[in-house]
Design a protein around this motif. Structure first.
Motif, PDB file in Angstrom:
ATOM      1  N   ALA A  71      25.026  96.197  71.382  1.00  0.00           N
ATOM      2  CA  ALA A  71      26.343  96.648  70.908  1.00  0.00           C
ATOM      3  C   ALA A  71      26.320  97.150  69.474  1.00  0.00           C
ATOM      4  CB  ALA A  71      27.361  95.509  71.047  1.00  0.00           C
ATOM      5  N   GLY A  72      25.203  96.951  68.776  1.00  0.00           N
ATOM      6  CA  GLY A  72      25.104  97.459  67.415  1.00  0.00           C
ATOM      7  C   GLY A  72      25.185  96.378  66.363  1.00  0.00           C
ATOM      8  N   ARG A  73      24.676  96.723  65.218  1.00  0.00           N
ATOM      9  CA  ARG A  73      24.588  95.790  64.090  1.00  0.00           C
ATOM     10  C   ARG A  73      25.963  95.286  63.650  1.00  0.00           C
ATOM     11  NH1 ARG A  73      20.765  95.024  59.819  1.00  0.00           N
ATOM     12  NH2 ARG A  73      21.771  94.371  57.875  1.00  0.00           N
ATOM     13  N   GLN A  74      26.958  96.177  63.621  1.00  0.00           N
ATOM     14  CA  GLN A  74      28.275  95.773  63.138  1.00  0.00           C
ATOM     15  C   GLN A  74      28.918  94.745  64.055  1.00  0.00           C
ATOM     16  OE1 GLN A  74      29.671  96.633  60.084  1.00  0.00           O
ATOM     17  NE2 GLN A  74      30.934  94.892  60.702  1.00  0.00           N
ATOM     18  N   GLU A  75      28.765  94.925  65.361  1.00  0.00           N
ATOM     19  CA  GLU A  75      29.313  93.952  66.307  1.00  0.00           C
ATOM     20  C   GLU A  75      28.636  92.592  66.116  1.00  0.00           C
ATOM     21  OE1 GLU A  75      31.800  94.061  68.230  1.00  0.00           O
ATOM     22  OE2 GLU A  75      32.264  96.185  68.501  1.00  0.00           O
ATOM     23  N   ALA A  76      27.333  92.605  65.851  1.00  0.00           N
ATOM     24  CA  ALA A  76      26.610  91.358  65.616  1.00  0.00           C
ATOM     25  C   ALA A  76      27.119  90.677  64.348  1.00  0.00           C
ATOM     26  CB  ALA A  76      25.112  91.633  65.510  1.00  0.00           C
ATOM     27  N   ALA A  77      27.307  91.452  63.311  1.00  0.00           N
ATOM     28  CA  ALA A  77      27.829  90.899  62.050  1.00  0.00           C
ATOM     29  C   ALA A  77      29.229  90.330  62.241  1.00  0.00           C
ATOM     30  CB  ALA A  77      27.824  91.975  60.975  1.00  0.00           C
ATOM     31  N   ASP A  78      30.055  91.021  63.010  1.00  0.00           N
ATOM     32  CA  ASP A  78      31.423  90.552  63.256  1.00  0.00           C
ATOM     33  C   ASP A  78      31.422  89.221  64.014  1.00  0.00           C
ATOM     34  OD1 ASP A  78      32.370  92.799  61.982  1.00  0.00           O
ATOM     35  OD2 ASP A  78      32.919  93.850  63.841  1.00  0.00           O
ATOM     36  N   ALA A  79      30.510  89.088  64.978  1.00  0.00           N
ATOM     37  CA  ALA A  79      30.436  87.851  65.759  1.00  0.00           C
ATOM     38  C   ALA A  79      30.010  86.678  64.882  1.00  0.00           C
ATOM     39  CB  ALA A  79      29.467  88.022  66.932  1.00  0.00           C
ATOM     40  N   ILE A  80      29.019  86.903  64.014  1.00  0.00           N
ATOM     41  CA  ILE A  80      28.581  85.846  63.095  1.00  0.00           C
ATOM     42  C   ILE A  80      29.682  85.530  62.089  1.00  0.00           C
ATOM     43  CG2 ILE A  80      26.931  85.255  61.280  1.00  0.00           C
ATOM     44  CD1 ILE A  80      25.778  85.076  64.090  1.00  0.00           C
ATOM     45  N   HIS A  81      30.374  86.546  61.625  1.00  0.00           N
ATOM     46  CA  HIS A  81      31.481  86.350  60.672  1.00  0.00           C
ATOM     47  C   HIS A  81      32.526  85.405  61.254  1.00  0.00           C
ATOM     48  CE1 HIS A  81      35.281  87.321  58.570  1.00  0.00           C
ATOM     49  NE2 HIS A  81      34.497  87.593  57.532  1.00  0.00           N
ATOM     50  N   TYR A  82      32.802  85.544  62.517  1.00  0.00           N
ATOM     51  CA  TYR A  82      33.834  84.724  63.151  1.00  0.00           C
ATOM     52  C   TYR A  82      33.448  83.247  63.165  1.00  0.00           C
ATOM     53  CZ  TYR A  82      37.236  83.001  66.523  1.00  0.00           C
ATOM     54  OH  TYR A  82      38.247  82.283  67.126  1.00  0.00           O
TER      55      TYR A  82
END
Length: 205
Positions: free
Chosen positions: A165-176
């Motif tokens: 899904a891309g780097r940004q989606e991964a970052a968003d999931a960890i951010h949550y």
């Protein structure tokens, strides 16, 4: 994205539930991580009994698979009948192993002659299986990854999300899921762990 989180009797709750929870942050985008077990019910290393969401055979049709760990992994690794039910294909699936799950990865012939990651308790067993063990929390070779240490489950989940899904989606999931006040620290650490193993296009996504 259908993801099988392989969860066996004696499982480690952190390995199965942390990864599944992070991956399911993308449920709105059609992702679904399912607790996948050989029996209808399994009991964790700490006595928590759960009902499976999918049978073991679900793994062969999943887009991605995480092999969780537990206190009975060494017994499972010697159970040829059970292992024969696991038909995984790294040419078409993302496959990750967590801690002692790396021993099953080796028994299934999915590590080849490449080094892997695992926890300190399982390390001698994985070495005995013919696999070099790295002193790092995460490594990936193509579509196959391994992680060592319970809280490295976040790296497996983050890698799968970044790949599909891309780097940004991964970052968003960890951010949550990261602690308040430390969110950027957790994102940076996760990206530092998985970044070297992402194709350049995915790394920049």
């Amino acid at each position: 994205m259908k993801i099988a989180v392989l969860t066996f009797d004696g499982f480690n709750e952190l390995d199965s539930f942390v990864a599944a929870a992070i991956l399911n942050r993308l449920r709105a985008k059609g992702w679904e991580a399912r607790i996948t077990c050989p029996e209808p019910e399994v009991t964790s290393m700490n006595g928590v009994t759960i009902k499976r969401q999918e049978p073991l055979e679900f793994a062969q049709d999943a887009d991605a698979v995480i092999i969780g760990s537990g206190i009975k992994t060494r017994e499972i690794a010697q159970d040829d009948r059970l292992l024969s039910r696991l038909r995984l294909d790294p040419s078409s699936q993302l496959i990750g192993a967590q801690c002692s799950g790396t021993l099953l990865l080796a028994k299934l012939g999915l590590t080849g002659d490449l080094p892997a990651c695992t926890d300190l308790t399982t390390k001698p067993w994985v070495i005995e299986a013919g696999v070099d063990v790295l002193d790092t929390p995460f490594v990936a070779h193509g579509n196959v990854a391994s992680a060592g240490g319970c809280l490295a489950a976040q790296y497996l989940a983050c890698w799968m999300i970044a790949r599909k899904a891309g780097r940004q989606e991964a970052a968003d999931a960890i951010h949550y899921v990261a602690p308040v006040g430390e969110k950027q620290v957790f994102i940076d650490r996760a990206m530092a762990a998985i970044g070297p193993f992402l194709p350049s296009g995915e790394l920049a996504a």
